[in-house]
Design a protein around this motif. Structure first.
Motif, PDB file in Angstrom:
ATOM      1  N   ARG A 145       5.929  54.314  42.487  1.00  0.00           N
ATOM      2  CA  ARG A 145       6.163  53.810  41.132  1.00  0.00           C
ATOM      3  C   ARG A 145       7.182  54.665  40.388  1.00  0.00           C
ATOM      4  O   ARG A 145       7.254  55.868  40.571  1.00  0.00           O
ATOM      5  CB  ARG A 145       4.858  53.779  40.351  1.00  0.00           C
ATOM      6  CG  ARG A 145       3.852  52.794  40.927  1.00  0.00           C
ATOM      7  CD  ARG A 145       2.582  52.778  40.089  1.00  0.00           C
ATOM      8  NE  ARG A 145       1.500  52.150  40.814  1.00  0.00           N
ATOM      9  CZ  ARG A 145       1.227  50.864  40.787  1.00  0.00           C
ATOM     10  NH1 ARG A 145       1.960  50.049  40.067  1.00  0.00           N
ATOM     11  NH2 ARG A 145       0.215  50.366  41.474  1.00  0.00           N
ATOM     12  N   MET A 146       7.904  53.999  39.515  1.00  0.00           N
ATOM     13  CA  MET A 146       8.884  54.688  38.674  1.00  0.00           C
ATOM     14  C   MET A 146       8.155  55.638  37.731  1.00  0.00           C
ATOM     15  O   MET A 146       7.148  55.283  37.127  1.00  0.00           O
ATOM     16  CB  MET A 146       9.694  53.666  37.880  1.00  0.00           C
ATOM     17  CG  MET A 146      10.834  54.246  37.108  1.00  0.00           C
ATOM     18  SD  MET A 146      11.817  52.914  36.366  1.00  0.00           S
ATOM     19  CE  MET A 146      13.240  53.840  35.841  1.00  0.00           C
ATOM     20  N   ASP A 152      16.501  55.708  36.739  1.00  0.00           N
ATOM     21  CA  ASP A 152      16.547  54.334  37.226  1.00  0.00           C
ATOM     22  C   ASP A 152      15.749  54.261  38.528  1.00  0.00           C
ATOM     23  O   ASP A 152      15.189  55.269  38.989  1.00  0.00           O
ATOM     24  CB  ASP A 152      17.991  53.853  37.419  1.00  0.00           C
ATOM     25  CG  ASP A 152      18.810  54.745  38.338  1.00  0.00           C
ATOM     26  OD1 ASP A 152      18.241  55.440  39.202  1.00  0.00           O
ATOM     27  OD2 ASP A 152      20.049  54.744  38.206  1.00  0.00           O
ATOM     28  N   LEU A 153      15.694  53.065  39.109  1.00  0.00           N
ATOM     29  CA  LEU A 153      14.887  52.886  40.317  1.00  0.00           C
ATOM     30  C   LEU A 153      15.464  53.602  41.538  1.00  0.00           C
ATOM     31  O   LEU A 153      14.720  54.007  42.418  1.00  0.00           O
ATOM     32  CB  LEU A 153      14.681  51.393  40.592  1.00  0.00           C
ATOM     33  CG  LEU A 153      13.703  50.747  39.612  1.00  0.00           C
ATOM     34  CD1 LEU A 153      13.822  49.231  39.651  1.00  0.00           C
ATOM     35  CD2 LEU A 153      12.277  51.188  39.904  1.00  0.00           C
ATOM     36  N   ASP A 207      12.430  59.572  35.981  1.00  0.00           N
ATOM     37  CA  ASP A 207      13.438  58.793  36.689  1.00  0.00           C
ATOM     38  C   ASP A 207      14.354  58.057  35.709  1.00  0.00           C
ATOM     39  O   ASP A 207      13.870  57.373  34.814  1.00  0.00           O
ATOM     40  CB  ASP A 207      12.780  57.770  37.626  1.00  0.00           C
ATOM     41  CG  ASP A 207      11.902  58.421  38.681  1.00  0.00           C
ATOM     42  OD1 ASP A 207      12.253  59.525  39.141  1.00  0.00           O
ATOM     43  OD2 ASP A 207      10.883  57.822  39.046  1.00  0.00           O
ATOM     44  N   ASP A 214      16.752  56.593  41.365  1.00  0.00           N
ATOM     45  CA  ASP A 214      16.150  57.923  41.205  1.00  0.00           C
ATOM     46  C   ASP A 214      14.720  57.937  41.741  1.00  0.00           C
ATOM     47  O   ASP A 214      14.298  58.906  42.374  1.00  0.00           O
ATOM     48  CB  ASP A 214      16.111  58.328  39.733  1.00  0.00           C
ATOM     49  CG  ASP A 214      17.420  58.874  39.206  1.00  0.00           C
ATOM     50  OD1 ASP A 214      18.379  59.041  39.992  1.00  0.00           O
ATOM     51  OD2 ASP A 214      17.481  59.127  37.985  1.00  0.00           O
ATOM     52  N   THR A 215      13.987  56.868  41.473  1.00  0.00           N
ATOM     53  CA  THR A 215      12.602  56.776  41.943  1.00  0.00           C
ATOM     54  C   THR A 215      12.544  56.840  43.463  1.00  0.00           C
ATOM     55  O   THR A 215      11.766  57.612  44.034  1.00  0.00           O
ATOM     56  CB  THR A 215      11.943  55.471  41.445  1.00  0.00           C
ATOM     57  OG1 THR A 215      12.001  55.423  40.019  1.00  0.00           O
ATOM     58  CG2 THR A 215      10.499  55.366  41.913  1.00  0.00           C
ATOM     59  N   THR A 237       8.725  49.629  41.049  1.00  0.00           N
ATOM     60  CA  THR A 237       8.489  50.477  42.210  1.00  0.00           C
ATOM     61  C   THR A 237       9.757  50.488  43.047  1.00  0.00           C
ATOM     62  O   THR A 237      10.474  49.489  43.090  1.00  0.00           O
ATOM     63  CB  THR A 237       7.309  49.902  43.035  1.00  0.00           C
ATOM     64  OG1 THR A 237       6.190  49.731  42.171  1.00  0.00           O
ATOM     65  CG2 THR A 237       6.923  50.797  44.170  1.00  0.00           C
TER      66      THR A 237
END
Length: 190
Positions: free
Chosen positions: A65-66, A72-73, A70, A75-76, A27
């Motif tokens: 949450r991813m 990577d995180l 995405d 991007d999330t 997340t």
């Protein structure tokens, strides 16, 4: 008063304490800062009430949450911020990342990315978000605002560390977001 240069300096030397994948859901959230005439402020959201959401009605940062889209995180965090409050972080200054934390009650691993917004426009809230609002960063260094509060989570009543926000109509800040804010303050004031 905590200055943006101090935050940049302190976050630049934070050791990358990011854990590899485990059984927890990845997340990511965005801790967004803006300059105000009286110092820095932090953006928070108040989640809408939804019985399917374990954080229903709580105060938090934009995030989630991813997803499969995405890379990577980061991007999330950026996608979720756009979806929840309508802020595109492409023009923001990415200042750093806090060490990951894990949920105390749910199996999540939370990554927190810190940004300084160059401009702030109106919020475009999606249905998951009841409100978005700014809180002076100085709120979190005021010992009088730190309390032990009774909160409800997953049908249980808990006594937990919390912060009373200056907005009278808002619940206390507690849980994962409280821990992230506390970690942030600890790092940038060390």
């Amino acid at each position: 008063m905590i200055a943006i240069d101090q935050i940049r300096s302190r976050l630049s030397v934070v050791a990358e304490q990011f854990t590899t994948a485990d059984h927890r859901s990845p997340t990511a959230v965005a801790l967004l800062l803006k300059n105000d005439p009286h110092g820095l402020s932090v953006l928070f959201i108040e989640r809408s009430h939804d019985e399917r959401d374990p954080w229903s009605g709580n105060i938090g940062f934009p995030g989630g949450r991813m997803g499969p889209e995405d890379h990577d995180l980061r991007d999330t965090a950026e996608r979720e911020t756009m979806e929840e409050v309508g802020i595109a972080l492409a023009d923001a200054e990415r200042i750093g990342r806090l060490p990951d934390i894990v949920g105390a009650h749910l199996p999540v691993r939370v990554s927190c990315f810190v940004y300084l917004l160059r401009s702030t426009g109106p919020f475009l809230l999606n249905p998951e978000v009841r409100d978005a609002f700014w809180v002076p960063l100085s709120t979190f260094t005021d010992p009088a605002r730190h309390v032990t509060a009774e909160v409800s989570f997953d049908g249980e009543r808990l006594q937990t560390p919390a912060v009373r926000l200056p907005q009278q109509d808002k619940p206390v800040l507690w849980g994962i977001t409280y821990r992230l804010v506390s970690r942030f303050i600890e790092i940038v004031t060390a």
